[in-house]
Design an enzyme around this catalytic site. Structure first.
Site, mmCIF file in Angstrom:
data_model
loop_
_atom_site.group_PDB
_atom_site.id
_atom_site.type_symbol
_atom_site.label_atom_id
_atom_site.label_comp_id
_atom_site.label_asym_id
_atom_site.label_seq_id
_atom_site.Cartn_x
_atom_site.Cartn_y
_atom_site.Cartn_z
ATOM 1 N N GLU A 113 0.808 -1.210 0.000
ATOM 2 C CA GLU A 113 0.000 0.000 0.000
ATOM 3 C C GLU A 113 0.854 1.278 0.000
ATOM 4 O OE1 GLU A 113 -3.362 0.516 -0.322
ATOM 5 O OE2 GLU A 113 -2.798 2.624 -0.284
ATOM 6 N N THR A 168 -5.844 1.799 -5.575
ATOM 7 C CA THR A 168 -5.547 0.364 -5.410
ATOM 8 C C THR A 168 -6.265 -0.474 -6.460
ATOM 9 O OG1 THR A 168 -5.478 0.704 -3.036
ATOM 10 C CG2 THR A 168 -5.547 -1.557 -3.789
ATOM 11 N N HIS A 227 -1.529 3.440 4.682
ATOM 12 C CA HIS A 227 -2.524 4.163 3.887
ATOM 13 C C HIS A 227 -2.745 5.524 4.520
ATOM 14 C CE1 HIS A 227 -6.307 5.233 1.987
ATOM 15 N NE2 HIS A 227 -6.177 4.200 1.162
ATOM 16 N N HIS A 270 0.495 2.488 -5.688
ATOM 17 C CA HIS A 270 0.356 3.844 -6.240
ATOM 18 C C HIS A 270 1.099 4.787 -5.311
ATOM 19 C CE1 HIS A 270 -2.597 4.313 -3.044
ATOM 20 N NE2 HIS A 270 -3.170 3.205 -3.471
HETATM 21 C C1 GP9 Z 1 -9.177 -0.501 0.417
HETATM 22 C C2 GP9 Z 1 -7.769 -0.377 0.033
HETATM 23 C C3 GP9 Z 1 -7.336 1.051 -0.107
HETATM 24 O O1 GP9 Z 1 -9.697 -1.772 0.360
HETATM 25 O O2 GP9 Z 1 -7.493 -1.141 -1.069
HETATM 26 O O3 GP9 Z 1 -7.729 1.633 -1.279
HETATM 27 P P1 GP9 Z 1 -7.041 2.950 -1.843
HETATM 28 O O4 GP9 Z 1 -7.654 4.118 -1.138
HETATM 29 O O5 GP9 Z 1 -5.574 2.859 -1.602
HETATM 30 O O6 GP9 Z 1 -7.373 2.951 -3.283
HETATM 31 MN MN MN Z 2 -3.883 1.665 -2.178
#
Ligand code: GP9
Ligand code: MN
Length: 631
Positions: free
Chosen positions: A254, A298, A413, A473
């Site tokens: 992440e 994501t 995140h 990302h």
């Molecule tokens: C949520 C996770 C985060 O399930 O995949 O999503 P993002 O905000 O990074 O797109």
């Molecule tokens: Mn993500």
């Protein structure tokens, strides 16, 4: 009754109030919505109002009282049915209805048999507003003569409705920026714009995609196919099938960007374990690799990796085209005897994963319900990465082998919060709390990956697997440029720097292989599908994919971003300026032009495939158009 003087528009007011209050009560009693603060509670409270004012307010255009009352009753019945259907659906699927689901009748197979269990007689309360209205119409005395509705009243009424709508949207935007453009979760949409507005929005999004789909035909594919075939990169014979039969473990790291790898923050190493892998004898480390995601974040990275196609320029393809035909990496692996699954401790509806995973032919989704999540083991968005990896490896021991598991981490995140006991390095000291905390959560993610490797070894899953890990990302957006400039010791972050900062790490770790080293070819997420499938000995030469095997001699150092920017080993194109990659100087657009043209073409072809759902016309076994469309 006689003594009470009823205002002229009592029935309209009663209708709006009754349905509004009922809807809010239903929100709280029939759906599980996490409300985190007073503002969210308030948004939830006002969100049905604008729609109800509009829909019931249309009665003001009708001439007679009788017609108005009939219209109001009819609407209240329709809205109650919509709400009640959602409640029933939610009891079964824990999700809100979206149009494509209504047309996928197979979904209702299970539902049909359990309707009895879902409905009970108390459910009549979901129609309480209809009952109140019928009673009210009976008892509120009729006005003498015909009521004419003044234009000014009507205008004021609709101005009020608009004001409520904008207040609602404004508050929602502050709570959830880019809610409508990104459309990440049905629950979030309902929470913020209300169930009725959500359905309107859903109808808009879905009908737009089905119109484009209906207008498309197989012939559009011929041109795309020619391009794809002409740009195929031949496999590297030495690497092809070298690790056939191994389990494939793909880890989405992440928000991890490359700038932290092999780098320090105020003297602290940020990613000790991931650094050690950059010169490990069993690991290929790709140091010039980029994410290619757009608003779908994501989910876009998942889409790109599975399909070797781009996400969309607007919205999240996971949402807008979840029902398309795809030829995913999971599907290919499934055909080759793999048990395919995704492991991610979040609600299955987030990013519409529950729906699109079916289209991607993923055998199983280990969502939040497969994990033990408590207050102690979660932070920020949910389950912490270390327990996530521990529990995931436990689940893997139960899997049929070979398997393909795609794990999506979560702790690193935005807004990058940790519990005190998980903090391993101090914060950075810039003006951006986000960047300051980022180093700490990245440090935690690094630790989690280390634990994951240990667990795999302990469970005997390590030796016979390939572990591919990539950043999904960026984590630090351009809003933090000042702080980034300070960290990177630059005067400012230019468009050129920003483009290069989109680099995310990629590791291909092959235990016991002695295969490894740093690879500095310029590549992107779109190249993962062919690269991985070829290592496992699976052909992709007939596949409609836009990426190329990074190990191929013919792989080109050229990576296209979703917004049209690109990076090659010599050039960077960003902010409509063509830069020399080495010096960072503007070298005039001519040098970039051929690449700009190709970037445009590839993005257009990818969009055409998705918007037209063109893969339904394509037979990837033969590489031909399906017979029935040729004629
Ligand atoms: C949520 C996770 C985060 O399930 O995949 O999503 P993002 O905000 O990074 O797109
Ligand atoms: Mn993500």
């Amino acid at each position: 009754m006689k003594s009470i003087k009823w205002p002229k528009h009592s029935i309209l007011a009663i209708a709006v109030l009754a349905t509004w209050i009922k809807t809010v009560i239903v929100y709280h009693t029939s759906f599980e919505m996490d409300i985190e603060n007073l503002m969210q509670e308030f948004i939830l409270f006002i969100n049905p109002l604008s729609f109800l004012l509009f829909i019931y307010g249309l009665s003001l255009f009708l001439k007679s009282t009788k017609a108005r009352n009939r219209y109001i009753i009819a609407m209240s019945i329709i809205l109650s049915i919509v709400l009640y259907t959602n409640v029933g659906f939610y009891r079964f699927y824990n999700d809100f209805i979206t149009l494509p689901v209504l047309f996928q009748t197979s979904n209702f197979g299970e539902l049909g048999t359990s309707v009895g269990a879902i409905i009970n007689w108390l459910d009549i309360l979901y129609f309480i507003d209809v009952i109140i209205l019928i009673i009210a119409i009976k008892f509120v005395p009729k006005l003498q003569g015909q009521l004419t509705i003044r234009k000014e009243f009507r205008r004021a009424y609709f101005v009020l409705a608009m004001a409520v709508l904008f207040l609602n949207l404004g508050l929602a935007e502050t709570e959830r920026p880019q809610l409508l453009t990104r459309a990440f979760d049905r629950e979030l949409l309902v929470k913020n714009i209300g169930t009725y507005n959500y359905h309107l929005y859903d109808i808009y999004v879905q009908s737009k995609s089905s119109a484009q789909r209906a207008l498309a035909d197989g012939s559009e594919l011929v041109e795309v196919d020619n391009y794809v075939q002409a740009n195929q990169a031949a496999v590297n014979d030495e690497m092809f099938g070298k690790y056939a039969g191994r389990n494939l473990i793909l880890v989405s790291l992440e928000s991890l960007q490359s700038f932290v790898i092999n780098n320090k923050m105020n003297g602290e190493v940020v990613t000790p374990f991931l650094n050690s892998l950059t010169n490990d004898k069993d690991t290929y480390y790709f140091s010039d690799f980029y994410h290619q995601t757009g608003l779908g974040k994501t989910s876009d990275s998942e889409f790109i990796v599975e399909n070797s196609l781009f996400g969309l320029g607007r919205g999240a393809v996971f949402f807008t085209h979840g029902g398309n035909t795809y030829n995913s990496m999971a599907e290919k692996l499934g055909e080759n005897g793999y048990f395919t699954n995704v492991m991610h401790s979040n609600n299955s509806s987030f990013w519409n994963r529950d729906m699109i995973y079916k289209s991607l032919n993923i055998d199983k989704f280990y969502d939040i319900n497969s994990y033990e999540v408590t207050d102690e083991n979660s932070v920020n968005w949910g389950l912490k990465d270390i327990p996530f990896f521990e529990q995931s490896t436990e689940l893997m021991t139960q899997m049929q082998q070979p398997f393909y598991s795609r794990l999506i981490t979560l702790t690193n995140h935005y807004p990058f919060y940790l519990d005190p006991e998980d903090i391993m390095i101090p914060e950075y000291d810039s003006n951006s709390g986000t960047l300051n905390r980022y180093f700490q959560t990245v440090r935690y993610l690094d630790e989690a990956v280390k634990v994951f490797f240990e667990e795999l070894k302990e469970k005997g899953l390590y030796e016979n697997s390939i572990i591919v890990m990539y950043g999904d990302h960026y984590g630090i957006s351009e809003n933090h440029n000042k702080a980034m400039a300070m960290y990177l010791d630059k005067e400012e972050i230019t468009a050129y720097d920003s483009a290069l900062l989109q680099s995310v790490p990629l590791y291909i770790h092959i235990p016991g292989s002695g295969d490894g080293g740093e690879i500095n070819k310029t590549a992107g997420q779109i190249d993962l599908r062919p690269t991985i499938l070829h290592l496992l000995g699976i052909e992709t030469s007939n596949d409609m994919q836009l990426g190329a095997d990074i190990f191929s001699e013919e792989h080109e150092d050229f990576v296209i971003f979703r917004d049209g920017r690109f990076v090659t080993n010599e050039l960077v194109y960003a902010g409509e300026v063509c830069y020399d990659r080495n010096t960072g100087n503007d070298i005039g657009i001519e040098a970039c032009q051929p690449y700009i043209d190709r970037a445009t073409t590839e993005l257009e072809y990818s969009d055409a495939i998705i918007n037209g759902d063109l893969l339904r016309f394509y037979d990837s076994e033969t590489g031909n158009l399906k017979q029935d469309v040729v004629n």
